[in-house]
Design a protein around this motif. Structure first.
Motif, PDB file in Angstrom:
ATOM      1  N   VAL A  82      -1.356 -16.396  -1.575  1.00 30.77           N
ATOM      2  CA  VAL A  82      -0.525 -16.419  -0.382  1.00 30.77           C
ATOM      3  C   VAL A  82      -0.878 -17.634   0.461  1.00 30.77           C
ATOM      4  N   GLY A  83       0.108 -18.344   0.939  1.00 31.31           N
ATOM      5  CA  GLY A  83      -0.179 -19.536   1.743  1.00 31.31           C
ATOM      6  C   GLY A  83       1.048 -20.176   2.332  1.00 31.31           C
ATOM      7  N   PRO A  84       2.004 -20.659   1.509  1.00 32.89           N
ATOM      8  CA  PRO A  84       3.176 -21.333   2.077  1.00 32.89           C
ATOM      9  C   PRO A  84       3.968 -20.458   3.040  1.00 32.89           C
ATOM     10  N   GLY A  85       4.059 -19.166   2.759  1.00 33.75           N
ATOM     11  CA  GLY A  85       4.778 -18.270   3.660  1.00 33.75           C
ATOM     12  C   GLY A  85       4.094 -18.167   5.007  1.00 33.75           C
ATOM     13  N   LEU A  86       2.779 -18.098   4.983  1.00 33.76           N
ATOM     14  CA  LEU A  86       2.025 -18.040   6.226  1.00 33.76           C
ATOM     15  C   LEU A  86       2.211 -19.328   7.021  1.00 33.76           C
ATOM     16  N   VAL A  87       2.313 -20.437   6.305  1.00 34.10           N
ATOM     17  CA  VAL A  87       2.535 -21.728   6.961  1.00 34.10           C
ATOM     18  C   VAL A  87       3.898 -21.741   7.655  1.00 34.10           C
ATOM     19  N   VAL A  88       4.950 -21.298   6.943  1.00 37.59           N
ATOM     20  CA  VAL A  88       6.295 -21.340   7.530  1.00 37.59           C
ATOM     21  C   VAL A  88       6.406 -20.362   8.692  1.00 37.59           C
ATOM     22  N   ALA A  89       5.758 -19.205   8.576  1.00 37.70           N
ATOM     23  CA  ALA A  89       5.801 -18.231   9.663  1.00 37.70           C
ATOM     24  C   ALA A  89       5.025 -18.726  10.876  1.00 37.70           C
ATOM     25  N   ALA A  90       3.833 -19.294  10.643  1.00 35.12           N
ATOM     26  CA  ALA A  90       3.019 -19.801  11.742  1.00 35.12           C
ATOM     27  C   ALA A  90       3.705 -20.969  12.441  1.00 35.12           C
ATOM     28  N   THR A  91       4.343 -21.811  11.651  1.00 36.64           N
ATOM     29  CA  THR A  91       5.046 -22.957  12.228  1.00 36.64           C
ATOM     30  C   THR A  91       6.203 -22.497  13.097  1.00 36.64           C
ATOM     31  N   GLY A  92       6.873 -21.435  12.651  1.00 36.67           N
ATOM     32  CA  GLY A  92       8.069 -20.979  13.354  1.00 36.67           C
ATOM     33  C   GLY A  92       7.791 -20.240  14.641  1.00 36.67           C
ATOM     34  N   VAL A  93       6.617 -19.610  14.761  1.00 38.49           N
ATOM     35  CA  VAL A  93       6.313 -18.848  15.978  1.00 38.49           C
ATOM     36  C   VAL A  93       5.607 -19.771  16.964  1.00 38.49           C
ATOM     37  N   THR A 121      13.073 -21.971  12.706  1.00 45.54           N
ATOM     38  CA  THR A 121      14.433 -22.463  12.541  1.00 45.54           C
ATOM     39  C   THR A 121      14.461 -23.434  11.360  1.00 45.54           C
ATOM     40  N   ILE A 122      14.387 -24.741  11.643  1.00 42.95           N
ATOM     41  CA  ILE A 122      14.445 -25.723  10.555  1.00 42.95           C
ATOM     42  C   ILE A 122      13.264 -25.570   9.596  1.00 42.95           C
ATOM     43  N   THR A 123      12.141 -25.058  10.102  1.00 44.14           N
ATOM     44  CA  THR A 123      10.969 -24.921   9.235  1.00 44.14           C
ATOM     45  C   THR A 123      11.175 -23.869   8.144  1.00 44.14           C
ATOM     46  N   LEU A 124      12.155 -22.961   8.328  1.00 44.59           N
ATOM     47  CA  LEU A 124      12.467 -22.027   7.236  1.00 44.59           C
ATOM     48  C   LEU A 124      12.900 -22.802   5.993  1.00 44.59           C
ATOM     49  N   ALA A 125      13.680 -23.851   6.197  1.00 45.24           N
ATOM     50  CA  ALA A 125      14.167 -24.647   5.074  1.00 45.24           C
ATOM     51  C   ALA A 125      13.055 -25.458   4.433  1.00 45.24           C
ATOM     52  N   ALA A 126      11.952 -25.673   5.180  1.00 46.01           N
ATOM     53  CA  ALA A 126      10.827 -26.433   4.626  1.00 46.01           C
ATOM     54  C   ALA A 126      10.036 -25.614   3.607  1.00 46.01           C
ATOM     55  N   TYR A 127      10.277 -24.315   3.546  1.00 48.40           N
ATOM     56  CA  TYR A 127       9.493 -23.452   2.657  1.00 48.40           C
ATOM     57  C   TYR A 127       9.553 -23.930   1.205  1.00 48.40           C
ATOM     58  N   GLY A 128      10.740 -24.334   0.760  1.00 45.26           N
ATOM     59  CA  GLY A 128      10.866 -24.803  -0.627  1.00 45.26           C
ATOM     60  C   GLY A 128       9.999 -26.013  -0.925  1.00 45.26           C
ATOM     61  N   TRP A 186       7.107 -26.658   0.654  1.00 44.50           N
ATOM     62  CA  TRP A 186       5.711 -26.225   0.665  1.00 44.50           C
ATOM     63  C   TRP A 186       5.333 -25.490  -0.618  1.00 44.50           C
ATOM     64  N   ILE A 187       6.243 -24.711  -1.197  1.00 44.68           N
ATOM     65  CA  ILE A 187       5.879 -24.040  -2.449  1.00 44.68           C
ATOM     66  C   ILE A 187       5.751 -25.055  -3.583  1.00 44.68           C
ATOM     67  N   ARG A 188       6.499 -26.137  -3.523  1.00 48.03           N
ATOM     68  CA  ARG A 188       6.334 -27.202  -4.515  1.00 48.03           C
ATOM     69  C   ARG A 188       4.964 -27.850  -4.385  1.00 48.03           C
ATOM     70  N   GLU A 189       4.555 -28.096  -3.132  1.00 40.40           N
ATOM     71  CA  GLU A 189       3.236 -28.683  -2.913  1.00 40.40           C
ATOM     72  C   GLU A 189       2.128 -27.730  -3.342  1.00 40.40           C
ATOM     73  N   TRP A 211       5.165 -31.577  11.746  1.00 37.72           N
ATOM     74  CA  TRP A 211       4.716 -32.926  11.372  1.00 37.72           C
ATOM     75  C   TRP A 211       4.633 -33.050   9.846  1.00 37.72           C
ATOM     76  N   ASN A 212       4.283 -31.963   9.155  1.00 36.24           N
ATOM     77  CA  ASN A 212       4.197 -32.005   7.694  1.00 36.24           C
ATOM     78  C   ASN A 212       5.522 -31.636   7.032  1.00 36.24           C
ATOM     79  N   GLY A 213       6.039 -30.447   7.328  1.00 39.63           N
ATOM     80  CA  GLY A 213       7.178 -29.916   6.587  1.00 39.63           C
ATOM     81  C   GLY A 213       8.480 -30.635   6.832  1.00 39.63           C
ATOM     82  N   VAL A 214       8.797 -30.926   8.088  1.00 40.68           N
ATOM     83  CA  VAL A 214      10.068 -31.598   8.378  1.00 40.68           C
ATOM     84  C   VAL A 214      10.002 -33.060   7.949  1.00 40.68           C
ATOM     85  N   SER A 215       8.803 -33.633   7.973  1.00 39.78           N
ATOM     86  CA  SER A 215       8.649 -35.000   7.447  1.00 39.78           C
ATOM     87  C   SER A 215       8.936 -35.034   5.948  1.00 39.78           C
ATOM     88  N   LEU A 216       8.510 -33.981   5.236  1.00 42.64           N
ATOM     89  CA  LEU A 216       8.835 -33.876   3.811  1.00 42.64           C
ATOM     90  C   LEU A 216      10.342 -33.787   3.593  1.00 42.64           C
TER      91      LEU A 216
END
Length: 423
Positions: free
Chosen positions: A22-33, A206-213, A215-218, A305-310
């Motif tokens: 478990v990791g990318p989901g926690l990242v997207v959730a933490a980023t979004g809140v 919001t936009i960070t939800l779309a970054a999930y894909g 992060w799972i690649r990374e 800074w990480n996900g939306v830059s990707l």
């Protein structure tokens, strides 16, 4: 699109417990809140007590559906979400190009100011702008070289701080459990429709939800064999998020609703809450909460800074026709770093001189439509032959995504009206 990280230590079929993956989901959730989401939930608790608790649950379910859809698209097709959007027609680029540029400029200033507020309250000798700009620069340095494993661990540590401090504050208030259970029954108190939409819409990004894909690649999850662990990752992340947001509602209900104390909107509302905690429980409670406030703001900053830059690097690479494995399209590449600089350097002007009205208007209008855009495009993409049949939407997925799209269209209309009228 290239990645610079090694695959996970254990595959989904390996012997390690799945929770270790478990990791990318926690990242997207933490980023979004972020701080603004916490204040929206806090104000809902302040105004209506526990009556809107059910909206928190619905919000988590909607985000689980959207994030699972973004992850399923990536694993089933091997394509990024922007590549999926571009397959729907040129209109997606016409919307997304100005959105990601304007959004990044304004969000960069908001994120840095959001980290500066709690730090200034903890260490008043340094001003909010200085703390904020320093946080932005530190965030840029932490993600500049594209080490996903380090980034994930930093986000996990910040989530831990957020969880302990905010849930601790909720426990400190001794919540009314019978009223808490009653709040799970859907009700819409008079005048609360906007608050319902804000609470449900603000749970987890919001936009960070779309970054999930991305992060799972990374993370190294690149094929359908990781579908089950991706879904586990997503559900665990939003379970944590749900508990965290419920705790915020409890604090609003117990400390503010019962005492008829109002807090301001925006990040300032959390400083108001810190003052209430100081008065009720002592300085230590206020300081601990401010640390949690900073962790929430900093995790959002790092994630963007990480996900939306990707996402931006992939967008530019796709528009320029670069191969999928071109370094410029990946983490640590030229366009990835260019967007980090865009998030960090130009917004300093906004922090120092204020935000022009026209820029706020564009930000509000473009931003209001992102969640409906994400929900509608995922519905479209996941119900066509763009996705292998076995990974297309089932009936329940379509129902939830449809409900989510309708809810976010309603929220978008409300946000659009606010942006245009200034109310």
């Amino acid at each position: 699109m290239s990645t610079t990280t090694s695959p996970p230590q254990q595959s989904e079929s390996g012997s390690a417990p799945r929770w270790r993956l478990v990791g990318p989901g926690l990242v997207v959730a933490a980023t979004g809140v972020g701080a603004a989401d916490l204040v929206a939930t806090l104000i809902a608790g302040q105004k209506y007590g526990y009556a809107l608790l059910w909206a928190v649950v619905v919000g988590c379910l909607m985000k689980i559906v959207l994030v699972e859809g973004a992850g399923r698209w990536t694993l089933a097709t091997g394509r990024t979400i922007y590549e999926g959007w571009s397959s729907l027609g040129r209109w997606t680029t016409v919307y997304f190009a100005p959105y990601i540029v304007v959004w990044g400029f304004v969000y960069g200033a908001a994120a840095m100011a959001g980290t500066g507020l709690p730090l200034h309250s903890l260490f008043p000798a340094v001003s909010v702008p200085v703390w904020g700009i320093g946080s932005g620069v530190v965030g840029a340095l932490l993600v500049w070289f594209g080490r996903y494993e380090l980034f994930e661990k930093l986000c996990a540590a910040l989530v831990g701080l957020m969880f302990v401090t905010v849930v601790g504050a909720a426990v400190l208030t001794v919540p009314n459990l019978p009223d808490l259970l009653v709040g799970l029954v859907p009700t819409v108190p008079a005048g609360s429709v906007v608050n319902v939409l804000s609470v449900a819409g603000g749970v987890g990004g919001t936009i960070t939800l779309a970054a999930y894909g991305y992060w799972i690649r990374e993370k190294g999850w690149t094929t359908p064999k990781f579908m089950r662990v991706m879904r586990l990752d997503n559900r665990v992340a939003y379970l944590v998020t749900g508990i965290f947001v419920v705790a915020t509602l409890i604090v609003g209900a117990e400390l503010l609703y019962s005492a008829k104390i109002a807090v301001k909107t925006g990040d300032q509302g959390l400083l108001d809450l810190a003052s209430v905690l100081d008065d009720r429980y002592g300085t230590w409670a206020s300081k601990v909460f401010l640390v949690g406030f900073w962790a929430a703001a900093m995790s959002s900053l790092l994630g963007v800074w990480n996900g939306v830059s990707l996402m931006f690097a992939d967008f530019v690479g796709h528009v320029r026709g670069l191969p999928d494995d071109a370094p410029e399209r990946g983490i640590g590449g030229t366009w990835y770093r260019a967007y980090i600089l865009w998030l960090t350097i130009p917004p300093i002007v906004l922090i120092l001189v204020g935000k022009p009205v026209w820029l706020l208007l564009a930000y509000g209008v473009l931003g209001a439509f992102f969640m409906p855009f994400l929900a509608v495009t995922l519905l479209w993409m996941l119900n066509t032959d763009r996705v292998p049949r076995e990974w297309r939407n089932r009936t329940w997925s379509n129902l939830w995504m449809g409900l989510t799209a309708v809810a976010f269209v309603a929220l978008a209309v409300n946000e659009l009206v606010k942006a245009v009228t200034g109310d």
